[in-house]
Scaffold this motif. Structure first.
Motif, PDB file in Angstrom:
ATOM      1  N   ASN A   1       0.811  -1.214   0.000  1.00 27.62           N
ATOM      2  CA  ASN A   1       0.000   0.000   0.000  1.00 27.62           C
ATOM      3  C   ASN A   1       0.845   1.266   0.000  1.00 27.62           C
ATOM      4  O   ASN A   1       0.354   2.349   0.356  1.00 27.62           O
ATOM      5  CB  ASN A   1      -0.941  -0.008   1.214  1.00 27.62           C
ATOM      6  CG  ASN A   1      -2.050  -1.030   1.079  1.00 27.62           C
ATOM      7  OD1 ASN A   1      -2.945  -0.890   0.247  1.00 27.62           O
ATOM      8  ND2 ASN A   1      -1.985  -2.085   1.874  1.00 27.62           N
ATOM      9  N   ASN A   2       2.119   1.136  -0.427  1.00 28.88           N
ATOM     10  CA  ASN A   2       3.000   2.284  -0.610  1.00 28.88           C
ATOM     11  C   ASN A   2       3.186   3.097   0.677  1.00 28.88           C
ATOM     12  O   ASN A   2       3.257   4.325   0.660  1.00 28.88           O
ATOM     13  CB  ASN A   2       2.458   3.205  -1.719  1.00 28.88           C
ATOM     14  CG  ASN A   2       3.513   4.159  -2.242  1.00 28.88           C
ATOM     15  OD1 ASN A   2       4.598   3.734  -2.603  1.00 28.88           O
ATOM     16  ND2 ASN A   2       3.191   5.440  -2.272  1.00 28.88           N
ATOM     17  N   ILE A   3       3.272   2.387   1.790  1.00 26.38           N
ATOM     18  CA  ILE A   3       3.443   3.047   3.083  1.00 26.38           C
ATOM     19  C   ILE A   3       4.887   2.919   3.581  1.00 26.38           C
ATOM     20  O   ILE A   3       5.439   3.852   4.158  1.00 26.38           O
ATOM     21  CB  ILE A   3       2.478   2.446   4.136  1.00 26.38           C
ATOM     22  CG1 ILE A   3       1.029   2.703   3.695  1.00 26.38           C
ATOM     23  CG2 ILE A   3       2.727   3.039   5.520  1.00 26.38           C
ATOM     24  CD1 ILE A   3      -0.004   1.999   4.564  1.00 26.38           C
ATOM     25  N   TYR A   4       5.492   1.754   3.318  1.00 26.55           N
ATOM     26  CA  TYR A   4       6.814   1.474   3.884  1.00 26.55           C
ATOM     27  C   TYR A   4       7.667   0.756   2.854  1.00 26.55           C
ATOM     28  O   TYR A   4       7.209  -0.163   2.167  1.00 26.55           O
ATOM     29  CB  TYR A   4       6.653   0.604   5.132  1.00 26.55           C
ATOM     30  CG  TYR A   4       7.924   0.339   5.907  1.00 26.55           C
ATOM     31  CD1 TYR A   4       8.486   1.329   6.707  1.00 26.55           C
ATOM     32  CD2 TYR A   4       8.556  -0.908   5.843  1.00 26.55           C
ATOM     33  CE1 TYR A   4       9.647   1.087   7.427  1.00 26.55           C
ATOM     34  CE2 TYR A   4       9.718  -1.158   6.562  1.00 26.55           C
ATOM     35  CZ  TYR A   4      10.251  -0.156   7.354  1.00 26.55           C
ATOM     36  OH  TYR A   4      11.401  -0.392   8.067  1.00 26.55           O
ATOM     37  N   ASN A   5       8.920   1.220   2.725  1.00 29.80           N
ATOM     38  CA  ASN A   5       9.863   0.592   1.819  1.00 29.80           C
ATOM     39  C   ASN A   5      10.676  -0.441   2.603  1.00 29.80           C
ATOM     40  O   ASN A   5      11.526  -0.091   3.415  1.00 29.80           O
ATOM     41  CB  ASN A   5      10.800   1.649   1.210  1.00 29.80           C
ATOM     42  CG  ASN A   5      11.648   1.092   0.090  1.00 29.80           C
ATOM     43  OD1 ASN A   5      12.203  -0.013   0.197  1.00 29.80           O
ATOM     44  ND2 ASN A   5      11.770   1.855  -0.989  1.00 29.80           N
ATOM     45  N   VAL A   6      10.400  -1.709   2.371  1.00 34.30           N
ATOM     46  CA  VAL A   6      11.037  -2.783   3.129  1.00 34.30           C
ATOM     47  C   VAL A   6      12.539  -2.823   2.859  1.00 34.30           C
ATOM     48  O   VAL A   6      13.345  -3.036   3.782  1.00 34.30           O
ATOM     49  CB  VAL A   6      10.395  -4.142   2.778  1.00 34.30           C
ATOM     50  CG1 VAL A   6      11.100  -5.276   3.524  1.00 34.30           C
ATOM     51  CG2 VAL A   6       8.909  -4.129   3.112  1.00 34.30           C
ATOM     52  N   ASP A   7      12.948  -2.573   1.629  1.00 36.71           N
ATOM     53  CA  ASP A   7      14.369  -2.646   1.275  1.00 36.71           C
ATOM     54  C   ASP A   7      15.185  -1.561   1.974  1.00 36.71           C
ATOM     55  O   ASP A   7      16.271  -1.817   2.493  1.00 36.71           O
ATOM     56  CB  ASP A   7      14.545  -2.533  -0.243  1.00 36.71           C
ATOM     57  CG  ASP A   7      13.912  -3.709  -0.980  1.00 36.71           C
ATOM     58  OD1 ASP A   7      13.860  -4.812  -0.387  1.00 36.71           O
ATOM     59  OD2 ASP A   7      13.472  -3.518  -2.127  1.00 36.71           O
ATOM     60  N   ASP A   8      14.651  -0.341   1.972  1.00 34.91           N
ATOM     61  CA  ASP A   8      15.367   0.779   2.601  1.00 34.91           C
ATOM     62  C   ASP A   8      15.101   0.880   4.095  1.00 34.91           C
ATOM     63  O   ASP A   8      15.825   1.553   4.826  1.00 34.91           O
ATOM     64  CB  ASP A   8      14.969   2.108   1.939  1.00 34.91           C
ATOM     65  CG  ASP A   8      15.399   2.165   0.486  1.00 34.91           C
ATOM     66  OD1 ASP A   8      16.288   1.384   0.109  1.00 34.91           O
ATOM     67  OD2 ASP A   8      14.834   2.984  -0.267  1.00 34.91           O
ATOM     68  N   GLY A   9      14.006   0.233   4.545  1.00 36.00           N
ATOM     69  CA  GLY A   9      13.627   0.324   5.951  1.00 36.00           C
ATOM     70  C   GLY A   9      13.152   1.716   6.331  1.00 36.00           C
ATOM     71  O   GLY A   9      13.371   2.174   7.450  1.00 36.00           O
ATOM     72  N   GLU A  10      12.485   2.408   5.392  1.00 33.99           N
ATOM     73  CA  GLU A  10      12.028   3.776   5.645  1.00 33.99           C
ATOM     74  C   GLU A  10      10.579   3.964   5.187  1.00 33.99           C
ATOM     75  O   GLU A  10      10.111   3.279   4.285  1.00 33.99           O
ATOM     76  CB  GLU A  10      12.919   4.783   4.902  1.00 33.99           C
ATOM     77  CG  GLU A  10      14.351   4.841   5.424  1.00 33.99           C
ATOM     78  CD  GLU A  10      15.169   5.870   4.674  1.00 33.99           C
ATOM     79  OE1 GLU A  10      14.636   6.417   3.669  1.00 33.99           O
ATOM     80  OE2 GLU A  10      16.308   6.120   5.065  1.00 33.99           O
TER      81      GLU A  10
END
Length: 315
Positions: free
Chosen positions: A100-109
């Motif tokens: 849902n475009n809330i959290y970037n798992v790869d960047d952790g941000e």
């Protein structure tokens, strides 16, 4: 209940489309959610001090998030007894946030910007409003319309979010100012019309009516008080002016110099002695009643002549 909380609860009482629900949740979770890592994996904590807010968030979540949601109430013992209502999402949280475009798992941000490129202009606007509504529920506040200090603000933990949101809102005509409060960046508006328009923007129509009615009633009351104060000032000014003119006329009479004045000035002097507190408008009326045609300007000129004559006495 505060006015700000009334606004937040009103927003959540609306019916939303599936896409609007996701946009609203996205705005709320990005600025309210806390990501917690446990032995069982990631969990997402959402909190509010309003039972109605957290219940409505729970209802919206259940239509989108299919995992487990734990509900709890935390009692805070301080000067006042407050309750914090909490939701804890515990299943496949990272996948839910990423999808849902809330959290970037790869960047952790956290993902600051909205992803609306695939929508047309009208849908973009609707989803932006839903997103901002969710964000306001998370970090927004607005003063009660009962106060004379109109103020609506959004408090961000990171300046990047503040810059992005003020840029987005500027496209809709909102000129938010930015300041720093502790470790937070605060974006705010203070003009009453801007506050009212923002409440319309986030679909808080009932709150807009309350805000406008209170503001209009206060403005009417202030205008009435202002007119009363002006009347009092004018009365005091007329009284002081009348007293001074009476003293000058009596001085002229005492020195038997009334004949130095024109018949019209003598008539005005007699009327002033009989009406020491009358305004120039009233003196004009009294003179006209006695068949003496004169204007307020003419009355002012005659009093200047009376004043000049009185000032010569004693030289």
């Amino acid at each position: 209940m505060s006015f700000a909380m009334e606004v937040k609860e009103e927003i959540l009482n609306h019916t939303f489309t599936e896409e609007q629900k996701i946009a609203l949740l996205s705005g709320f979770i990005k600025y309210n959610g806390e990501l917690i890592y446990t032995n069982n994996g990631a969990a997402l904590k959402l909190t509010s001090n309003s039972n109605n807010v957290i219940r409505n968030i729970f209802s919206i979540l259940k239509t989108i998030y299919k995992g487990n949601i734990e509900i709890s109430i935390i009692q805070i013992q301080k000067l006042r007894k407050n309750k914090i209502y909490q939701l804890m999402l515990t299943d496949k949280v990272l996948e839910f946030l990423a999808s849902n475009n809330i959290y970037n798992v790869d960047d952790g941000e956290k993902i600051i910007e909205m992803d609306l490129e695939k929508y047309d202009r009208k849908i973009k606007q609707e989803l932006t409003r839903a997103y901002v509504s969710g964000m306001f529920i998370a970090i927004g506040s607005v003063n009660s319309p009962e106060t004379t200090n109109y103020h609506l603000e959004l408090q961000f933990k990171e300046i990047e979010s503040a810059i992005y949101i003020t840029k987005i809102l500027k496209k809709f005509g909102f000129e938010f100012k930015t300041t720093t409060k502790g470790n937070k960046t605060v974006c705010y508006i203070k003009k009453s019309i801007a506050v009212s328009d923002f409440l319309k923007f986030i679909d808080a129509s009932i709150s807009v009516m309350k805000f406008e009615n209170t503001r209009i009633n206060r403005d009417v009351s202030n205008n009435i008080n202002r007119m009363i104060n002006i009347d009092i000032y004018n009365q005091q000014k007329s009284s002081a002016t009348g007293t001074k003119q009476v003293q000058e006329i009596e001085l002229i009479q005492k020195n038997n110099l009334m004949s130095e004045l024109s018949p019209k000035a003598q008539k005005l002097a007699q009327i002033r002695l009989e009406n020491p507190d009358a305004s120039f408008s009233e003196l004009e009326m009294y003179m006209n009643d006695q068949n003496v045609v004169i204007t307020k300007s003419g009355i002012s000129n005659l009093f200047k002549i009376i004043n000049k004559l009185a000032n010569t006495i004693g030289d």
